[in-house]
Design a protein around this motif. Structure first.
Motif, PDB file in Angstrom:
ATOM      1  N   ASN A 279       0.850 -57.051  -6.808  1.00 35.64           N
ATOM      2  CA  ASN A 279      -0.042 -55.928  -7.093  1.00 35.64           C
ATOM      3  C   ASN A 279      -0.188 -55.017  -5.879  1.00 35.64           C
ATOM      4  N   VAL A 280      -0.247 -55.649  -4.693  1.00 35.56           N
ATOM      5  CA  VAL A 280      -0.295 -54.847  -3.461  1.00 35.56           C
ATOM      6  C   VAL A 280       0.969 -53.999  -3.346  1.00 35.56           C
ATOM      7  N   ALA A 281       2.107 -54.646  -3.605  1.00 33.98           N
ATOM      8  CA  ALA A 281       3.375 -53.911  -3.519  1.00 33.98           C
ATOM      9  C   ALA A 281       3.424 -52.789  -4.551  1.00 33.98           C
ATOM     10  N   LEU A 282       2.876 -53.062  -5.753  1.00 35.31           N
ATOM     11  CA  LEU A 282       2.879 -52.040  -6.799  1.00 35.31           C
ATOM     12  C   LEU A 282       2.017 -50.851  -6.393  1.00 35.31           C
ATOM     13  N   ARG A 283       0.855 -51.157  -5.798  1.00 39.79           N
ATOM     14  CA  ARG A 283       0.008 -50.057  -5.339  1.00 39.79           C
ATOM     15  C   ARG A 283       0.711 -49.238  -4.259  1.00 39.79           C
ATOM     16  N   GLU A 284       1.454 -49.933  -3.385  1.00 41.40           N
ATOM     17  CA  GLU A 284       2.206 -49.214  -2.356  1.00 41.40           C
ATOM     18  C   GLU A 284       3.254 -48.309  -2.999  1.00 41.40           C
ATOM     19  N   ASP A 285       3.885 -48.819  -4.063  1.00 42.55           N
ATOM     20  CA  ASP A 285       4.891 -48.013  -4.750  1.00 42.55           C
ATOM     21  C   ASP A 285       4.261 -46.770  -5.366  1.00 42.55           C
ATOM     22  N   ILE A 286       3.058 -46.962  -5.956  1.00 38.19           N
ATOM     23  CA  ILE A 286       2.392 -45.816  -6.586  1.00 38.19           C
ATOM     24  C   ILE A 286       2.024 -44.781  -5.537  1.00 38.19           C
ATOM     25  N   VAL A 287       1.543 -45.263  -4.379  1.00 37.66           N
ATOM     26  CA  VAL A 287       1.187 -44.344  -3.299  1.00 37.66           C
ATOM     27  C   VAL A 287       2.407 -43.555  -2.854  1.00 37.66           C
ATOM     28  N   ARG A 288       3.524 -44.263  -2.745  1.00 34.61           N
ATOM     29  CA  ARG A 288       4.744 -43.564  -2.301  1.00 34.61           C
ATOM     30  C   ARG A 288       5.319 -42.663  -3.389  1.00 34.61           C
ATOM     31  N   SER A 289       4.831 -42.866  -4.646  1.00 35.71           N
ATOM     32  CA  SER A 289       5.356 -42.101  -5.791  1.00 35.71           C
ATOM     33  C   SER A 289       6.875 -42.160  -5.838  1.00 35.71           C
ATOM     34  N   VAL A 574     -13.437 -31.981   0.257  1.00 35.78           N
ATOM     35  CA  VAL A 574     -13.374 -33.186  -0.576  1.00 35.78           C
ATOM     36  C   VAL A 574     -11.906 -33.475  -0.927  1.00 35.78           C
ATOM     37  N   VAL A 575     -11.467 -34.717  -0.679  1.00 32.56           N
ATOM     38  CA  VAL A 575     -10.065 -35.071  -0.931  1.00 32.56           C
ATOM     39  C   VAL A 575      -9.873 -35.653  -2.324  1.00 32.56           C
ATOM     40  N   GLY A 576     -10.642 -36.719  -2.671  1.00 32.57           N
ATOM     41  CA  GLY A 576     -10.479 -37.380  -3.961  1.00 32.57           C
ATOM     42  C   GLY A 576     -11.447 -36.855  -4.998  1.00 32.57           C
ATOM     43  N   GLY A 577     -11.409 -37.471  -6.178  1.00 28.10           N
ATOM     44  CA  GLY A 577     -12.304 -37.082  -7.249  1.00 28.10           C
ATOM     45  C   GLY A 577     -11.753 -35.947  -8.083  1.00 28.10           C
ATOM     46  N   PRO A 578     -12.421 -35.666  -9.208  1.00 29.67           N
ATOM     47  CA  PRO A 578     -11.911 -34.629 -10.129  1.00 29.67           C
ATOM     48  C   PRO A 578     -11.885 -33.229  -9.554  1.00 29.67           C
ATOM     49  N   LEU A 585      -3.793 -30.080  -5.819  1.00 30.04           N
ATOM     50  CA  LEU A 585      -2.391 -30.037  -5.391  1.00 30.04           C
ATOM     51  C   LEU A 585      -1.478 -30.848  -6.300  1.00 30.04           C
ATOM     52  N   GLY A 586      -2.083 -31.686  -7.164  1.00 34.36           N
ATOM     53  CA  GLY A 586      -1.280 -32.487  -8.082  1.00 34.36           C
ATOM     54  C   GLY A 586      -0.571 -33.642  -7.404  1.00 34.36           C
ATOM     55  N   ILE A 587      -1.167 -34.182  -6.335  1.00 33.54           N
ATOM     56  CA  ILE A 587      -0.549 -35.309  -5.630  1.00 33.54           C
ATOM     57  C   ILE A 587      -1.582 -36.420  -5.490  1.00 33.54           C
ATOM     58  N   PRO A 588      -1.144 -37.672  -5.303  1.00 32.89           N
ATOM     59  CA  PRO A 588      -2.096 -38.776  -5.146  1.00 32.89           C
ATOM     60  C   PRO A 588      -2.988 -38.582  -3.929  1.00 32.89           C
ATOM     61  N   ARG A 589      -4.213 -39.114  -4.025  1.00 32.59           N
ATOM     62  CA  ARG A 589      -5.167 -38.996  -2.928  1.00 32.59           C
ATOM     63  C   ARG A 589      -4.620 -39.614  -1.649  1.00 32.59           C
ATOM     64  N   GLN A 590      -3.977 -40.813  -1.780  1.00 36.28           N
ATOM     65  CA  GLN A 590      -3.453 -41.476  -0.587  1.00 36.28           C
ATOM     66  C   GLN A 590      -2.373 -40.634   0.095  1.00 36.28           C
ATOM     67  N   THR A 591      -1.559 -39.973  -0.722  1.00 35.19           N
ATOM     68  CA  THR A 591      -0.507 -39.129  -0.165  1.00 35.19           C
ATOM     69  C   THR A 591      -1.112 -37.963   0.622  1.00 35.19           C
ATOM     70  N   LEU A 592      -2.158 -37.349   0.055  1.00 32.69           N
ATOM     71  CA  LEU A 592      -2.795 -36.235   0.738  1.00 32.69           C
ATOM     72  C   LEU A 592      -3.447 -36.694   2.045  1.00 32.69           C
ATOM     73  N   GLU A 593      -4.129 -37.850   2.019  1.00 34.18           N
ATOM     74  CA  GLU A 593      -4.747 -38.360   3.245  1.00 34.18           C
ATOM     75  C   GLU A 593      -3.708 -38.632   4.315  1.00 34.18           C
ATOM     76  N   SER A 594      -2.539 -39.145   3.901  1.00 33.61           N
ATOM     77  CA  SER A 594      -1.464 -39.410   4.859  1.00 33.61           C
ATOM     78  C   SER A 594      -0.970 -38.109   5.484  1.00 33.61           C
ATOM     79  N   LYS A 595      -0.832 -37.084   4.655  1.00 30.99           N
ATOM     80  CA  LYS A 595      -0.362 -35.795   5.173  1.00 30.99           C
ATOM     81  C   LYS A 595      -1.398 -35.176   6.114  1.00 30.99           C
ATOM     82  N   ILE A 596      -2.689 -35.330   5.785  1.00 29.40           N
ATOM     83  CA  ILE A 596      -3.751 -34.785   6.638  1.00 29.40           C
ATOM     84  C   ILE A 596      -3.701 -35.434   8.008  1.00 29.40           C
ATOM     85  N   ARG A 597      -3.533 -36.755   8.021  1.00 28.34           N
ATOM     86  CA  ARG A 597      -3.443 -37.453   9.312  1.00 28.34           C
ATOM     87  C   ARG A 597      -2.197 -37.032  10.073  1.00 28.34           C
ATOM     88  N   LYS A 598      -1.080 -36.918   9.370  1.00 32.43           N
ATOM     89  CA  LYS A 598       0.188 -36.575  10.008  1.00 32.43           C
ATOM     90  C   LYS A 598       0.140 -35.193  10.655  1.00 32.43           C
TER      91      LYS A 598
END
Length: 609
Positions: A279-289, A574-578, A585-598
């Protein structure tokens, strides 16, 4: 003189009356003893009977003369007599209070069980002057005990035939009996099973205190309860057991026994751990899209790779995937797994370059509780989670030397030890490794073990760079436009021909991952039905060198920053939520947070004051 004589006469009179008074007192005491419903008696120091009360004679039907001395032996059951005499003589030789049990014959010939309690009477010098005794009828109790023993013998025969582990305990939790399945599982004798240190010898030290506390609490409540613990099997391995405890009560609802059953749940526990990690790996896959766009194409280099995949997938051979960053190594690994006989089991991905070297061994092989600071409980590693399936070691060239040794052992012997443990763990795992490094050079430089390289390099697959399959670019661009336009709710029907020319002319150092990012950004900026990319993005390869203003990467980063900051400004940080920027932007919240940090964006400066 007369007064003295009168006193002497009175004293003589009292002395002459004393025997009579003593006799009267003894008679009253005899009458009292004879009316007591229990059997009371006294014996001389040698054990022969001195006195037996009336109730005893009435019960046995013997005469006064028959009962005295050792005559009482005739009413003792023949099967009990020798034992009773031995026990009675033992008490005579070591005078102290005691209890004896025997069957005594009633006047009508029926034998009933009696409990005999004896007490020695001593003189001033500590010598026994007589024994005091009483007999109490315990026939009903003995019958109940006999029935219970009979029931238990019958139960033991039944439980020995049952393939499940069963243990019978007393009301305090002490083991009284273990069935054959329990003996076979532990490899211990019945004497070992019933020993007071049995739990300490068989229970895993990590579970001993917890399981003991749960047992005590369960026994105190007197209700059914269960607990899980790791128990030592006869093969020296600890396996998870589910123990269920059930109380047994008699007709009067008194607790008389506990019955415990044991079920080996080691496979279930391992499956739970695997599922948790999957399940952890699956969540990682979803984050990576992650998608399968890397396999889109029909060029000859790609077809050669897919032929290799189709040949090696049905086997269990180790595969080494080579290629530049962004060429799709993970998806080729997934394609191999999905076409193998292990496709219905786990596919576990480990990015060896993303895990600190001090933790990589624990991540791969697991660790025992207390093996290092922060190891508060035992944890299964990725290899155990992948048991029966496939493990994908991405960036395997980044493994530290000590972990390379452990990996070599897994490849050779299919076994390892957890960090901080001594128990050998066996696994059935297919290994697929990938790297963008030149391992041959790493071996020559002493940075990668030569024997490990040979073990990994059983079936090498080299993935072509995008510039080597440039004919696939048009197919990939069309696929990516459809994907991102659908995600953003846009309709793009046409592709600007000039953009395709720019894409064909560019050498794509980031390969398909770079192409994916460029298309995603272009779709986000698109306002019409025609897809196009500003030529300044790829100016260093266009026929107009004068228009060059900045390298492609810097230009893309700046455009991406503008897009993200605009979305954050609109959503007030605000990053997440409706209503968050990720949805806009139509991208996952985790992806956006990663880009913000990067990109080093401070999202809090967009919050409403």
């Amino acid at each position: 003189m007369n007064m003295s004589k009168l006193a002497q006469d009175s004293e003589r009179h009292e002395l002459s009356d004393a025997p009579e008074k003593l006799g009267q007192e003894a008679a009253r005491l005899q009458a009292l003893i004879d009316t007591v419903p229990s059997f009371l008696w006294t014996s001389f120091p040698d054990g022969s009977k001195e006195f037996l009360n009336k109730r005893w004679y009435e019960y046995t039907g013997l005469s006064l003369e028959q009962g005295k001395g050792w005559g009482w032996k005739v009413v003792v059951h023949p099967d009990d007599l020798d034992r009773l005499v031995r026990e009675w003589l033992a008490l005579l030789n070591d005078p102290k209070p005691g209890e004896l049990e025997t069957r005594i014959r009633r006047y009508d010939g029926e034998y009933r069980w009696f409990l005999i309690r004896v007490l020695p009477e001593f003189d001033a010098e500590g010598n026994v002057v007589r024994w005091l005794g009483s007999d109490t009828d315990i026939e009903d109790r003995k019958r109940a005990e006999t029935k219970l023993l009979k029931d238990e013998r019958e139960l033991r025969r039944i439980t020995d035939a049952i393939p499940h582990m069963i243990v019978v305990l007393d009301t305090k939790g002490n083991a009284l009996y273990a069935n054959q399945a329990m003996l076979d599982y532990t490899g211990l004798t019945m004497q070992d099973e019933l020993a007071s240190d049995f739990c300490a010898r068989t229970c895993h030290p990590e579970d001993l205190d917890r399981a003991g506390e749960e047992r005590e609490a369960g026994f105190a409540r007197g209700l059914p309860f269960e607990t899980e613990l790791q128990a030592l099997r006869k093969d020296g391995q600890y396996h998870w057991l589910l123990l269920r405890f059930n109380p047994f009560r008699d007709e009067e609802e008194r607790l008389v026994r506990w019955y415990a059953t044991g079920t080996d749940i080691d496979d279930r526990k391992r499956a739970e751990d695997r599922t948790r990690n999957e399940n952890v790996a699956l969540r990682e896959d979803i984050v990576r899209s992650s998608m399968f766009e890397e396999i889109v194409g029909s060029s000859e280099p790609l077809r050669r790779v897919l032929v290799q995949v189709s040949k090696v997938a049905p086997t269990d051979s180790t595969v080494l995937i080579l290629g530049e960053t962004g060429t799709g190594k993970e998806l080729i690994a997934r394609a191999i797994h999905n076409r193998s006989k292990r496709s219905n089991r786990a596919f576990i991905r480990v990015n060896c370059a993303a895990i600190p070297q001090s933790l990589i061994a624990s991540e791969l092989f697991g660790h025992e509780k207390g093996s290092f600071t922060g190891a508060t409980q035992r944890r299964l590693g990725r290899f155990e989670s992948a048991d029966g399936g496939t493990i994908f070691l991405d960036e395997v060239g980044d493994l530290p030397p000590e972990t390379q040794v452990a990996l070599l052992r897994v490849l050779q012997e299919r076994e390892f030890e957890r960090v901080g443990g001594s128990q050998t763990v066996s696994v059935d795992v297919r290994v697929i490794a990938a790297t963008n490094r030149d391992l041959s050079t790493a071996v020559a430089e002493g940075k990668f073990r030569q024997d490990l390289f040979y073990r990994l390099n059983v079936f090498p697959i080299r993935l072509p760079a995008l510039r080597e399959r440039i004919s696939d670019v048009s197919l990939l661009v069309g696929y990516l436009i459809d994907r991102y336009a659908k995600k953003l709710g846009k309709k793009i029907r046409n592709i600007d021909p000039k953009t395709i020319e720019l894409f064909h002319a560019y050498d794509w150092p980031g390969n398909i991952r770079e192409l994916q990012n460029v298309v995603e950004r272009a779709v986000i900026l698109s306002e019409g039905e025609t897809f196009f990319v500003d030529e300044t993005w790829l100016t260093h390869v266009t026929p107009k060198p004068a228009a060059t203003t900045a390298p492609l990467i810097a230009d893309l980063v700046e455009h991406e920053r503008e897009i993200l900051e605009a979305a954050l400004r609109e959503s007030e940080g605000v990053v997440g939520g409706p209503s968050g920027a990720a949805v806009k932007l139509g991208i996952p919240r985790q992806t956006l947070e990663s880009k913000i940090r990067k990109l080093g964006i401070n999202r809090y400066r967009f919050k409403a004051s």
